[in-house]
Write a protein that holds these residues in place. Structure first.
Motif, mmCIF file in Angstrom:
data_model
loop_
_atom_site.group_PDB
_atom_site.id
_atom_site.type_symbol
_atom_site.label_atom_id
_atom_site.label_comp_id
_atom_site.label_asym_id
_atom_site.label_seq_id
_atom_site.Cartn_x
_atom_site.Cartn_y
_atom_site.Cartn_z
ATOM 1 N N ARG A 117 0.834 -1.215 0.000
ATOM 2 C CA ARG A 117 0.000 0.000 0.000
ATOM 3 C C ARG A 117 0.858 1.250 0.000
ATOM 4 N NH1 ARG A 117 -2.818 -2.818 3.903
ATOM 5 N NH2 ARG A 117 -2.431 -1.315 5.575
ATOM 6 N N ILE A 118 1.979 1.209 0.705
ATOM 7 C CA ILE A 118 2.880 2.364 0.705
ATOM 8 C C ILE A 118 3.352 2.654 -0.709
ATOM 9 C CG2 ILE A 118 5.089 3.272 1.517
ATOM 10 C CD1 ILE A 118 4.776 1.509 4.015
ATOM 11 N N GLU A 119 3.731 1.605 -1.433
ATOM 12 C CA GLU A 119 4.253 1.781 -2.790
ATOM 13 C C GLU A 119 3.174 2.216 -3.774
ATOM 14 O OE1 GLU A 119 8.037 -1.252 -3.042
ATOM 15 O OE2 GLU A 119 6.030 -2.111 -3.263
ATOM 16 N N THR A 120 1.979 1.653 -3.647
ATOM 17 C CA THR A 120 0.928 1.957 -4.622
ATOM 18 C C THR A 120 0.186 3.249 -4.300
ATOM 19 O OG1 THR A 120 -0.652 0.566 -3.408
ATOM 20 C CG2 THR A 120 0.592 -0.469 -5.196
ATOM 21 N N GLY A 121 -0.009 3.525 -3.011
ATOM 22 C CA GLY A 121 -0.791 4.705 -2.629
ATOM 23 C C GLY A 121 0.023 5.966 -2.454
ATOM 24 N N GLY A 122 1.334 5.820 -2.264
ATOM 25 C CA GLY A 122 2.180 6.992 -2.094
ATOM 26 C C GLY A 122 2.347 7.380 -0.635
ATOM 27 N N ILE A 123 3.312 8.251 -0.405
ATOM 28 C CA ILE A 123 3.726 8.586 0.954
ATOM 29 C C ILE A 123 2.644 9.329 1.733
ATOM 30 C CG2 ILE A 123 4.866 10.735 0.253
ATOM 31 C CD1 ILE A 123 6.134 8.284 2.934
ATOM 32 N N GLU A 124 1.894 10.231 1.080
ATOM 33 C CA GLU A 124 0.918 11.034 1.819
ATOM 34 C C GLU A 124 -0.229 10.175 2.339
ATOM 35 O OE1 GLU A 124 -1.453 15.291 1.450
ATOM 36 O OE2 GLU A 124 -0.177 14.570 -0.188
ATOM 37 N N ALA A 125 -0.766 9.312 1.476
ATOM 38 C CA ALA A 125 -1.858 8.437 1.909
ATOM 39 C C ALA A 125 -1.387 7.503 3.020
ATOM 40 C CB ALA A 125 -2.386 7.634 0.721
ATOM 41 N N PHE A 126 -0.157 6.997 2.890
ATOM 42 C CA PHE A 126 0.356 6.097 3.922
ATOM 43 C C PHE A 126 0.524 6.811 5.252
ATOM 44 C CE2 PHE A 126 4.306 5.076 6.210
ATOM 45 C CZ PHE A 126 3.820 3.982 6.904
ATOM 46 N N VAL A 127 1.130 7.995 5.261
ATOM 47 C CA VAL A 127 1.364 8.716 6.515
ATOM 48 C C VAL A 127 0.043 8.992 7.218
ATOM 49 C CG1 VAL A 127 2.107 10.934 7.471
ATOM 50 C CG2 VAL A 127 3.604 9.682 5.910
ATOM 51 N N ASP A 128 -0.983 9.374 6.460
ATOM 52 C CA ASP A 128 -2.289 9.619 7.083
ATOM 53 C C ASP A 128 -2.852 8.332 7.675
ATOM 54 O OD1 ASP A 128 -2.173 12.302 6.476
ATOM 55 O OD2 ASP A 128 -3.320 12.107 4.612
ATOM 56 N N TRP A 136 -1.018 5.766 8.738
ATOM 57 C CA TRP A 136 -0.138 5.419 9.843
ATOM 58 C C TRP A 136 -0.478 6.213 11.100
ATOM 59 C CZ3 TRP A 136 2.936 1.493 10.713
ATOM 60 C CH2 TRP A 136 3.937 1.580 11.685
ATOM 61 N N LEU A 137 -0.681 7.511 10.954
ATOM 62 C CA LEU A 137 -0.936 8.356 12.116
ATOM 63 C C LEU A 137 -2.345 8.192 12.662
ATOM 64 C CD1 LEU A 137 0.922 11.650 11.082
ATOM 65 C CD2 LEU A 137 1.645 9.916 12.731
ATOM 66 N N ALA A 166 -3.036 7.845 19.040
ATOM 67 C CA ALA A 166 -4.171 8.696 19.400
ATOM 68 C C ALA A 166 -3.846 9.656 20.536
ATOM 69 C CB ALA A 166 -5.376 7.824 19.774
ATOM 70 N N SER A 167 -3.004 9.233 21.457
ATOM 71 C CA SER A 167 -2.679 10.081 22.612
ATOM 72 C C SER A 167 -1.962 11.363 22.205
ATOM 73 C CB SER A 167 -1.830 9.307 23.621
ATOM 74 O OG SER A 167 -0.629 8.839 23.021
ATOM 75 N N ARG A 172 4.451 16.350 8.891
ATOM 76 C CA ARG A 172 5.439 16.905 7.952
ATOM 77 C C ARG A 172 6.738 16.114 8.012
ATOM 78 N NH1 ARG A 172 3.463 21.828 9.915
ATOM 79 N NH2 ARG A 172 5.263 22.032 11.311
ATOM 80 N N GLN A 173 7.167 15.758 9.221
ATOM 81 C CA GLN A 173 8.423 15.018 9.352
ATOM 82 C C GLN A 173 8.327 13.667 8.653
ATOM 83 O OE1 GLN A 173 8.964 12.159 12.086
ATOM 84 N NE2 GLN A 173 10.461 11.759 10.484
ATOM 85 N N ARG A 174 7.220 12.987 8.803
ATOM 86 C CA ARG A 174 7.066 11.679 8.190
ATOM 87 C C ARG A 174 6.929 11.766 6.672
ATOM 88 N NH1 ARG A 174 5.602 11.188 13.349
ATOM 89 N NH2 ARG A 174 5.788 9.156 14.376
ATOM 90 N N LEU A 175 6.349 12.855 6.181
ATOM 91 C CA LEU A 175 6.229 13.041 4.736
ATOM 92 C C LEU A 175 7.587 13.247 4.074
ATOM 93 C CD1 LEU A 175 3.079 15.339 4.499
ATOM 94 C CD2 LEU A 175 3.252 12.950 3.761
ATOM 95 N N ASP A 176 8.581 13.594 4.868
ATOM 96 C CA ASP A 176 9.929 13.806 4.328
ATOM 97 C C ASP A 176 10.662 12.477 4.196
ATOM 98 O OD1 ASP A 176 12.024 15.347 3.343
ATOM 99 O OD2 ASP A 176 12.903 15.667 5.325
#
Length: 265
Positions: free
Chosen positions: A121-132, A134-135, A141-142, A156-160
């Motif tokens: 999914r990371i490879e097919t969906g791209g970094i932005e979709a994955f980071v969202d 993941w978080l 949640a905390s 932002r840090q993870r998108l880099d």
């Protein structure tokens, strides 16, 4: 040696680095597939053994035979694995959100399949979709309690990062790929501090379990924090870390983060 978690980087541990730099030399490498340690276009396969060799090379290139190892999440798993493989290079272990692998073989295989699916999914969906994605996990949640600015900075840090590189890292270094280390834990003979946030009950349980298996290990539960204790309660974490490190070893001086990939070339 300060090891970050999955989707992080050496820079993502900067608050801890700067706090400890007053008394210790801190080396905060970018682990394979993260930060400046970006994978090549052909998408190399990372492995636990390869990463441990790279960490040994990083330590040697910095001019040290031994170090105190602090790891968070993925970094905690790697630090523990390093101590099992290279015990002579470890002065102490401070592990945040740690586990020693998945003991049950069928559960480990299921997690490996889940990690492989996530890597796809990371490879097919791209970094932005994955980071969202993941978080959005309950694990993080905390962190919402720390406010929108903090959450946005973490995003932002993870998108880099690079999607193909993170996928390769997950396939080789994820919990499903990690060799279980439970049989080796009784042989650890260095000071160990296991830290978990009180709001992260799963990893509090992992810490308590590891504390029973590792001779002399201390367990520290920090109130008001979830999985990322060092980010959610930085003052309490740094206080605990400084006290532990001062008991376990002597001070030195700070150096800038060094990518693992670069030091291993």
């Amino acid at each position: 040696m300060l090891l970050h978690g999955f989707t992080g980087s050496g820079a993502s541990m900067s608050e801890v680095s700067l706090a400890l730099a007053r008394d210790f030399e801190v080396i905060a490498p970018d682990l394979p597939g993260h930060g400046r340690s970006i994978a090549a276009d052909d998408g190399p396969v990372h492995s636990f053994d390869d990463c441990l060799d790279r960490l040994a090379a990083t330590l040697e290139q910095a001019g040290h035979a031994r170090a105190h190892w602090i790891g968070y999440s993925m970094g905690a798993r790697l630090a523990l694995a390093f101590a099992v493989r290279f015990p002579e290079r470890v002065a102490s272990l401070l592990l945040i959100g740690a586990r020693a692998g998945i003991e049950n073989a069928s559960e480990r295989a299921a997690r490996r399949r889940a990690d492989e699916a996530l890597a796809d999914r990371i490879e097919t969906g791209g970094i932005e979709a994955f980071v969202d994605e993941w978080l959005a996990q309950p694990l993080f949640a905390s962190q919402q309690r720390l406010g929108g600015e903090f959450v946005a900075a973490q995003r932002r840090q993870r998108l880099d990062n690079d999607a193909r590189s993170l996928a390769a890292s997950l396939r080789g270094l994820g919990p499903g790929a990690q060799p279980p280390m439970f049989d080796e834990l009784p042989r650890l003979a260095v000071p160990v501090l296991l830290v978990a946030g009180a709001l992260d009950r799963t990893f509090v349980a992992h810490a308590l379990d590891l504390g029973l298996r590792i001779p002399g290990a201390e367990v520290r539960e920090i109130a008001g924090a979830g999985h990322a204790v060092h980010l959610e309660q930085p003052a309490a974490f740094v206080k605990a870390a400084r006290e532990f490190l001062c008991r376990a070893g002597r001070p030195a001086q700070y150096t800038d983060p060094i990518p693992v990939e670069e030091t291993a070339s």
